[in-house]
Structure formats: C-alpha cells, structure tokens
Motif scaffolding. Structure first.
Motif, short mmCIF file in Angstrom:
data_model
loop_
_atom_site.label_atom_id
_atom_site.label_comp_id
_atom_site.label_asym_id
_atom_site.label_seq_id
_atom_site.Cartn_x
_atom_site.Cartn_y
_atom_site.Cartn_z
N ARG A 134 5.01 -8.24 5.46
CA ARG A 134 4.96 -7.07 4.58
C ARG A 134 5.61 -7.38 3.24
N SER A 135 5.02 -6.88 2.17
CA SER A 135 5.58 -7.06 0.82
C SER A 135 6.68 -6.04 0.56
N ASP A 136 7.40 -6.24 -0.51
CA ASP A 136 8.32 -5.20 -0.99
C ASP A 136 7.50 -4.04 -1.55
N ALA A 137 8.05 -2.84 -1.45
CA ALA A 137 7.34 -1.66 -1.94
C ALA A 137 7.44 -1.58 -3.46
N VAL A 138 6.41 -1.05 -4.09
CA VAL A 138 6.40 -0.83 -5.53
C VAL A 138 6.13 0.64 -5.79
N GLU A 139 6.63 1.13 -6.90
CA GLU A 139 6.47 2.54 -7.27
C GLU A 139 5.48 2.65 -8.42
N LEU A 140 4.36 3.33 -8.16
CA LEU A 140 3.36 3.57 -9.20
C LEU A 140 3.65 4.90 -9.86
N VAL A 141 3.82 4.89 -11.19
CA VAL A 141 4.13 6.10 -11.97
C VAL A 141 2.91 6.46 -12.80
N VAL A 142 2.48 7.71 -12.70
CA VAL A 142 1.36 8.20 -13.50
C VAL A 142 1.93 9.09 -14.60
#
Length: 308
Positions: free
Chosen positions: A221-229
C-alpha cells in the motif's frame, strides 16, 4: 644505433600505435526480475584494419554449454528454441554486442559468454570473450508511490486531474485505487494504475491511496495523499492603478464580468466608462465618475447568475 635506424624505429612505433587492437568489455553479474527483461552488456572498440567476423552468445548451466545466439555473414541465428522471440542483439549499433533477454524465466539463470571474432587485413583473426553470471529472481511488488498530474494535488473545480500509482516487481503488476482517510472504511474506486478526472467537482476532494500486487508476495500500500479541490479562478484585470482607485476598495467584481449588452447606451457614448476587452476578458474603468452605472451593471449580472 645510427640516425637512419632511429627513423625506422619511430615509423614502426607510430604504425603500431595507430593499429590499435580491438577490445571487449562487459559486466560480471546481472540480477534479472522474473517475467521482466534484462540486458547483458558486451561492447567492443572499433579498430582500423579489423572487421567483425562472428559474434556469439553461449550459456552454461548445470555443467552444460549451449549456443544461444550467433551472428555471422549469413545473418542472425537463435539456436535454443526456448529463447526464440525473447533474445536479440542490436543490429545498427557498431561496437554494441549486448544481449537483451525478455520475459525472463527461472531456468534462464546461468553463465553467459559473449565471444567476438575479428578478421584483419592479412586474413588473421583475433578472438575476445567476456562472461556474465545471470540470476533470475522472483521479486514481490515494492511499496508504490503516488505521482500527481501536472496540476499537483490542489486543483480548481472543473479542471482535469490525475493520480498515478507506480511500483516495481515481477510483472504483471496489478493496481487498485481506494478512497478513505483515517477512521474511514476504504472504498475501491478502480483497478488501474491511473485514477483520472475529466472535470473535478468539490465532492472529489478527499484522501486517496493505491495498492500494488505482483506475481509473488502480498499487496503493498502507498502513503495516502490529500486531493484538494479549490474554487474556479476568474481574473478581472484593470488598465491602470487610477482605474482601480476609481472603483473604491469595497467594490467586488462579478463572477463572470460584465456583458456588453447590459449598458448599450454607455457603449455608444463618447464618455464611456466601462469597456470589456474581448481578447483578455478584462474590465477597464474610466475617470468620468460613472460609478453608479458600473454598480448597477454588476448588480444586474449578479442577479442574472444567482441560482434559483
């Protein structure tokens, strides 16, 4: 030694120096990934007066040696049927005799010898060899990394965006994308390396991560990323600092600017105070104090665009 002898010695020495003999170089060890591909380096120097006669690759495994590949005046030949369609040597790169092996299998492990034979102008020959040991390994998938698209992880609503999952290991690698942050149940989104949006919505903002799984080993599993709109970007430009002063500090520009038809009278008048630059979408405000006309047009536009 007489003077004439010294001259003869100098000429002979110069000719020997110009007539450099070809040399062969390679590496001693290569690790290959099962079902992947690898290149066994073998290069030689081009020397004047020497012509390539034969190039061959042989493999030694379990005390048995077999010719894998041979190139001569009649063309290229692959002698072991299990290597057909999987091995090749560059054809148009003089000095490069490297062997490419694709779709590596465990039995491909062994000792590979690159042999090159040159023919000189006086019909003599010279042979050079270099040997490389190959070990084919089953490699589990590595921890994947997430690569964001050109716009990064903070993207305006309505724009396109993408996230790509990348890992290494014995192919084929399988990828899966999930959405969910700490304390949330992950939701499977897609079983592909790339997660893409054609037009982002505010609801697309959130936490994402991916998994990669190979032929062997557990999924990683990869590290989580936060997508900001973010909010859409609209630009209102003014022609000069005095124009900005004329508006006042408490005036806000409408979302999409002014339409030309909102004040037809002001467009035909000689003292027009508002114009829209169709090429840049900018608003210029004049100095004739028609502030009320500007405010009225802006309020009208705002009322027209207000959702029901």
């Amino acid at each position: 030694m007489e003077l004439g002898d010294a001259g003869s010695y100098f000429m002979a020495h110069s000719n020997a120096k110009q007539r450099a003999f070809p040399d062969l170089s390679g590496v001693h060890w290569v690790n290959g990934t099962w079902m992947g591909s690898t290149t066994l380096p073998c290069t030689y120097t081009l020397s004047e007066g020497f012509t390539l006669q034969t190039l061959s690759w042989s493999m030694e495994r379990d005390s048995s040696t077999s010719t894998v590949f041979r190139r001569d005046d009649s063309g290229d030949h692959i002698f072991l049927s299990r290597f057909r369609g999987r091995v090749s040597v560059p054809k148009h790169s003089p000095g490069d005799a490297s062997l490419l092996i694709e779709n590596l299998e465990i039995p491909d492990s062994g000792r590979y010898t690159c042999q090159v034979i040159w023919r000189s102008g006086n019909n003599s020959s010279m042979t050079k060899e270099t040997t490389t040991t190959v070990k084919v390994l089953k490699v589990p998938a590595s921890k994947p990394t997430v690569r964001a698209g050109e716009r990064g992880l903070a993207v305006p609503a309505g724009s396109s965006a993408s996230l790509t999952c990348e890992a290494s290991g014995s192919p084929p690698l399988r990828y899966r994308w999930f959405r969910g942050g700490p304390g949330e149940a992950p939701r499977l989104l897609r079983s592909q390396p790339e997660l893409a949006w054609g037009s982002l919505r505010p609801s697309d903002a959130g936490t994402y991560f991916c998994e990669a799984e190979g032929r062997v080993g557990a999924a990683q599993r990869s590290d989580a990323v936060e997508l900001v709109v973010t909010e859409p970007l609209y630009e209102v430009a003014f022609h000069s600092s005095t124009d900005v002063t004329g508006l006042g500090t408490d005036v806000k520009a409408p979302v999409k600017g002014l339409r030309k038809e909102t004040n037809a009278k002001s467009e035909t008048s000689n003292d027009t105070s508002i114009m829209k630059d169709s090429s840049h979408g900018s608003i210029s405000v004049g100095k004739n104090h028609e502030y009320e006309n500007l405010m009225s047009a802006m309020e009208l536009e705002y009322e027209m665009e207000k959702p029901e």
